[in-house]
Design a protein around this motif. Structure first.
Motif, PDB file in Angstrom:
ATOM      1  N   VAL A   1     129.214  13.842 -56.740  1.00 13.73           N
ATOM      2  CA  VAL A   1     130.191  12.752 -56.694  1.00 13.73           C
ATOM      3  C   VAL A   1     129.941  11.784 -57.843  1.00 13.73           C
ATOM      4  O   VAL A   1     130.881  11.350 -58.534  1.00 13.73           O
ATOM      5  CB  VAL A   1     130.116  12.001 -55.347  1.00 13.73           C
ATOM      6  N   GLU A   2     128.689  11.427 -58.061  1.00 20.34           N
ATOM      7  CA  GLU A   2     128.357  10.491 -59.138  1.00 20.34           C
ATOM      8  C   GLU A   2     128.744  11.060 -60.495  1.00 20.34           C
ATOM      9  O   GLU A   2     129.231  10.329 -61.376  1.00 20.34           O
ATOM     10  CB  GLU A   2     126.857  10.166 -59.111  1.00 20.34           C
ATOM     11  N   ALA A   3     128.555  12.367 -60.696  1.00 20.34           N
ATOM     12  CA  ALA A   3     128.942  13.005 -61.956  1.00 20.34           C
ATOM     13  C   ALA A   3     130.455  12.898 -62.164  1.00 20.34           C
ATOM     14  O   ALA A   3     130.927  12.630 -63.277  1.00 20.34           O
ATOM     15  CB  ALA A   3     128.506  14.461 -61.964  1.00 20.34           C
ATOM     16  N   ILE A   4     131.216  13.113 -61.092  1.00 19.34           N
ATOM     17  CA  ILE A   4     132.671  12.986 -61.175  1.00 19.34           C
ATOM     18  C   ILE A   4     133.056  11.558 -61.566  1.00 19.34           C
ATOM     19  O   ILE A   4     133.909  11.339 -62.431  1.00 19.34           O
ATOM     20  CB  ILE A   4     133.329  13.377 -59.841  1.00 19.34           C
ATOM     21  N   CYS A   5     132.407  10.579 -60.943  1.00 16.41           N
ATOM     22  CA  CYS A   5     132.705   9.175 -61.255  1.00 16.41           C
ATOM     23  C   CYS A   5     132.429   8.871 -62.724  1.00 16.41           C
ATOM     24  O   CYS A   5     133.226   8.191 -63.395  1.00 16.41           O
ATOM     25  CB  CYS A   5     131.871   8.250 -60.366  1.00 16.41           C
ATOM     26  N   GLN A   6     131.309   9.376 -63.241  1.00 14.81           N
ATOM     27  CA  GLN A   6     130.979   9.133 -64.639  1.00 14.81           C
ATOM     28  C   GLN A   6     131.955   9.846 -65.567  1.00 14.81           C
ATOM     29  O   GLN A   6     132.358   9.302 -66.604  1.00 14.81           O
ATOM     30  CB  GLN A   6     129.550   9.588 -64.922  1.00 14.81           C
ATOM     31  N   ALA A   7     132.360  11.071 -65.204  1.00 13.71           N
ATOM     32  CA  ALA A   7     133.288  11.832 -66.036  1.00 13.71           C
ATOM     33  C   ALA A   7     134.662  11.174 -66.075  1.00 13.71           C
ATOM     34  O   ALA A   7     135.328  11.160 -67.118  1.00 13.71           O
ATOM     35  CB  ALA A   7     133.400  13.259 -65.516  1.00 13.71           C
ATOM     36  N   LEU A   8     135.092  10.618 -64.969  1.00  8.87           N
ATOM     37  CA  LEU A   8     136.406   9.961 -64.917  1.00  8.87           C
ATOM     38  C   LEU A   8     136.489   8.772 -65.874  1.00  8.87           C
ATOM     39  O   LEU A   8     137.567   8.444 -66.390  1.00  8.87           O
ATOM     40  CB  LEU A   8     136.707   9.511 -63.489  1.00  8.87           C
ATOM     41  N   LYS A   9     135.361   8.138 -66.140  1.00  5.12           N
ATOM     42  CA  LYS A   9     135.338   7.004 -67.059  1.00  5.12           C
ATOM     43  C   LYS A   9     135.616   7.432 -68.496  1.00  5.12           C
ATOM     44  O   LYS A   9     135.948   6.592 -69.344  1.00  5.12           O
ATOM     45  CB  LYS A   9     133.984   6.298 -66.981  1.00  5.12           C
ATOM     46  N   LEU A  10     135.480   8.734 -68.768  1.00  5.45           N
ATOM     47  CA  LEU A  10     135.716   9.246 -70.120  1.00  5.45           C
ATOM     48  C   LEU A  10     137.186   9.568 -70.371  1.00  5.45           C
ATOM     49  O   LEU A  10     137.575   9.847 -71.496  1.00  5.45           O
ATOM     50  CB  LEU A  10     134.878  10.512 -70.350  1.00  5.45           C
ATOM     51  N   LEU A  11     137.992   9.523 -69.317  1.00  5.15           N
ATOM     52  CA  LEU A  11     139.410   9.858 -69.452  1.00  5.15           C
ATOM     53  C   LEU A  11     140.220   8.655 -69.937  1.00  5.15           C
ATOM     54  O   LEU A  11     139.807   7.505 -69.757  1.00  5.15           O
ATOM     55  CB  LEU A  11     139.950  10.343 -68.103  1.00  5.15           C
TER      56      LEU A  11
ATOM     57  N   LYS B   1     131.474  15.513 -70.437  1.00  2.00           N
ATOM     58  CA  LYS B   1     132.707  15.647 -71.208  1.00  2.00           C
ATOM     59  C   LYS B   1     133.507  16.863 -70.748  1.00  2.00           C
ATOM     60  O   LYS B   1     134.733  16.803 -70.581  1.00  2.00           O
ATOM     61  CB  LYS B   1     132.400  15.749 -72.693  1.00  2.00           C
ATOM     62  N   ARG B   2     132.803  17.977 -70.525  1.00  2.32           N
ATOM     63  CA  ARG B   2     133.471  19.186 -70.016  1.00  2.32           C
ATOM     64  C   ARG B   2     134.039  18.951 -68.623  1.00  2.32           C
ATOM     65  O   ARG B   2     135.140  19.418 -68.302  1.00  2.32           O
ATOM     66  CB  ARG B   2     132.491  20.366 -69.999  1.00  2.32           C
ATOM     67  N   LEU B   3     133.304  18.227 -67.797  1.00  2.33           N
ATOM     68  CA  LEU B   3     133.804  17.916 -66.458  1.00  2.33           C
ATOM     69  C   LEU B   3     135.058  17.055 -66.554  1.00  2.33           C
ATOM     70  O   LEU B   3     136.032  17.277 -65.813  1.00  2.33           O
ATOM     71  CB  LEU B   3     132.729  17.202 -65.642  1.00  2.33           C
ATOM     72  N   ALA B   4     135.055  16.089 -67.462  1.00  6.31           N
ATOM     73  CA  ALA B   4     136.228  15.234 -67.634  1.00  6.31           C
ATOM     74  C   ALA B   4     137.450  16.062 -68.024  1.00  6.31           C
ATOM     75  O   ALA B   4     138.563  15.830 -67.525  1.00  6.31           O
ATOM     76  CB  ALA B   4     135.942  14.171 -68.697  1.00  6.31           C
ATOM     77  N   GLU B   5     137.248  17.040 -68.900  1.00  2.16           N
ATOM     78  CA  GLU B   5     138.354  17.904 -69.327  1.00  2.16           C
ATOM     79  C   GLU B   5     138.912  18.689 -68.143  1.00  2.16           C
ATOM     80  O   GLU B   5     140.128  18.849 -68.001  1.00  2.16           O
ATOM     81  CB  GLU B   5     137.876  18.846 -70.427  1.00  2.16           C
TER      82      GLU B   5
END
Length: 260
Positions: free
Chosen positions: A68-78, A45-49
């Motif tokens: 990279v995978e963490a970024i992909c998962q975080a982008l789904k929260l936007l 969630k913090r990464l998404a922000e």
């Protein structure tokens, strides 16, 4: 078991499609991949922000496929109408290793720099050269809980601020000991390739306990930092890959096997 290699890494998909398996089989070497690490994603969630607040940043640093995978998962929260990907694609993205470059480009569509740098020292030099006398905004660095401080320290000394956020935790794979016991029972490989300092920390004790090291297999390091981790554990290193790629690892393995 002549000409056999144990790769302490997670296989990518089906065995026949794995780039290391393909590369080694093409050279008539038997290669087996064995995962020694597992990962838990955190702070998404913090990464998404932070990804949404792209105007605060001058670029992105990614040093692993898990990042990279963490970024992909975080982008789904936007929100669906968020254009973060398009905005980040306008900024420089720095990576280490061809594998990280490939997955960053394929999953995020970013153009990457620094893939051939090989280690944190060289990547820092590349970043410092890029930002000399220009942008003072932070670089976003999604990283592991056990990241080395080399990159943040070198960039800080060059007055380049790095916003580090732990987005995944690295832990030993629960099946390390059992899997290595199976390897020992079926035949100890000639060479064992270590792919990271954390791989050394988690796998080396089990290899020593089972008697696979130091007597029955030679150690190969994927790069300089992994070599240092082996040496600091009083383990001899037979060779180090010139680059962290299947071809680079194959080359050093063939060199070591040729001397036997």
């Amino acid at each position: 078991m002549p000409g056999s290699v144990l790769l302490l890494r997670q296989q990518e998909g089906e065995s026949r499609l794995d780039p290391y398996v393909q590369c080694f089989s093409g050279a008539n070497l038997s290669a087996v991949s064995l995962p020694v690490l597992q990962f838990e994603y955190v702070n998404l969630k913090r990464l998404a922000e932070k990804l949404q607040a792209v105007v605060r940043y001058a670029g992105l640093v990614v040093t692993s496929q898990r990042g990279v995978e963490a970024i992909c998962q975080a982008l789904k929260l936007l929100p669906a109408d968020c254009n973060a990907i398009a905005e980040w694609s306008k900024l420089p993205v720095f990576v280490v290793g061809q594998a990280t470059k490939t997955i960053t480009e394929s999953k995020l569509g970013f153009s990457c720099q620094g893939a051939a740098s090989g280690n944190s020292e060289n990547l820092a030099a590349r970043i410092i050269e890029y930002f000399v006398d220009c942008d003072s905004r932070h670089l976003l660095f999604p990283c592991s809980n056990i990241k080395k401080e080399t990159l943040p320290t070198l960039l800080l000394e060059a007055n380049i601020p790095l916003d580090c956020l732990t987005v995944y935790r690295t832990a030993p794979h629960p099946d390390i000991h059992r899997s290595l016991q199976t390897i020992k029972n079926t035949g100890v490989p000639d060479l064992t390739v270590f792919f990271s300092p954390s791989g050394v920390a988690f796998a080396l004790p089990a290899l020593q306990e089972l008697g696979i090291l130091p007597a029955h297999t030679k150690c190969i390091a994927i790069g300089a930092s992994t070599k240092r981790a082996l040496l600091s554990s009083a383990q001899q290193v037979a060779g180090t890959a010139s680059e962290p790629t299947p071809a680079g690892v194959l080359h050093v393995c063939l060199q070591v096997l040729a001397t036997e």
